[in-house]
Write an enzyme that holds these catalytic residues in place. Structure first.
Site, PDB file in Angstrom:
ATOM      1  N   ASN A   1       0.903  -1.034  -0.015  1.00 48.85           N
ATOM      2  CA  ASN A   1      -0.067   0.065  -0.008  1.00 48.85           C
ATOM      3  C   ASN A   1       0.908   1.218  -0.229  1.00 48.85           C
ATOM      4  O   ASN A   1       1.544   1.275   1.169  1.00 48.85           O
ATOM      5  CB  ASN A   1      -0.992   0.134   1.231  1.00 48.85           C
TER       6      ASN A   1
ATOM      7  N   ARG B   1       0.357   4.345   0.382  1.00 50.03           N
ATOM      8  CA  ARG B   1       0.248   5.219   1.347  1.00 50.03           C
ATOM      9  C   ARG B   1       0.548   4.706   2.909  1.00 50.03           C
ATOM     10  O   ARG B   1       0.598   5.504   3.739  1.00 50.03           O
ATOM     11  CB  ARG B   1      -1.497   5.628   1.311  1.00 50.03           C
ATOM     12  N   CYS B   2       1.275   3.632   2.809  1.00 52.74           N
ATOM     13  CA  CYS B   2       1.438   3.107   4.199  1.00 52.74           C
ATOM     14  C   CYS B   2       3.111   3.356   4.392  1.00 52.74           C
ATOM     15  O   CYS B   2       4.047   2.638   3.394  1.00 52.74           O
ATOM     16  CB  CYS B   2       1.214   1.698   4.445  1.00 52.74           C
ATOM     17  N   SER B   3       3.517   4.038   5.591  1.00 50.80           N
ATOM     18  CA  SER B   3       5.027   4.292   5.512  1.00 50.80           C
ATOM     19  C   SER B   3       5.568   3.086   5.760  1.00 50.80           C
ATOM     20  O   SER B   3       6.850   2.912   5.229  1.00 50.80           O
ATOM     21  CB  SER B   3       5.304   5.306   6.812  1.00 50.80           C
TER      22      SER B   3
END
Length: 117
Positions: free
Chosen positions: A6, A8-10
């Site tokens: 994902n 958007r996931c760090s």
């Protein structure tokens, strides 16, 4: 090697960067755009081993809406079907290579898959 990612996931971005910095070129599967099939999830679970609930993000709103909790007792098949039906609940990132998988929390765990037979 494949990473269920994902962007958007760090943690997912960190794991991907670690793999790429180590010379790996994983196939990137943005699982929210291309959800894994039930068969994909069964393969991931087998490669991870252990409790299927480790693959589930119980803090997501979708988990609360479904009323599922980590302590719930359900057959693995039922948990995997929940993930197939609600891919947002899939823990991220998950990297699979040579029939072994790791959840990238912390991201460095995915490095265990490099240079494995």
């Amino acid at each position: 090697m494949r990473i269920y990612h994902n962007p958007r996931c760090s943690k997912s971005r960190q794991a991907l960067a670690l793999l790429e910095d180590s010379g790996a070129s994983p196939e990137i599967v943005e699982y929210l755009k291309t959800p894994p099939t039930l068969a994909d999830l069964q393969t991931l679970h087998a490669a991870l081993g252990g409790d299927v609930r480790a693959m589930i993000r119980f803090k997501e709103d979708e988990a609360k809406a479904l009323g599922i909790k980590p302590g719930d007792e359900r057959p693995d098949a039922e948990w995997l079907q929940i993930l197939a039906d609600t891919p947002r609940l899939l823990e991220r990132p998950i990297v699979i290579a040579n029939d072994q998988a790791r959840i990238g929390r912390p991201p460095e765990q995915v490095l265990e898959l490099l240079n494995r037979p």
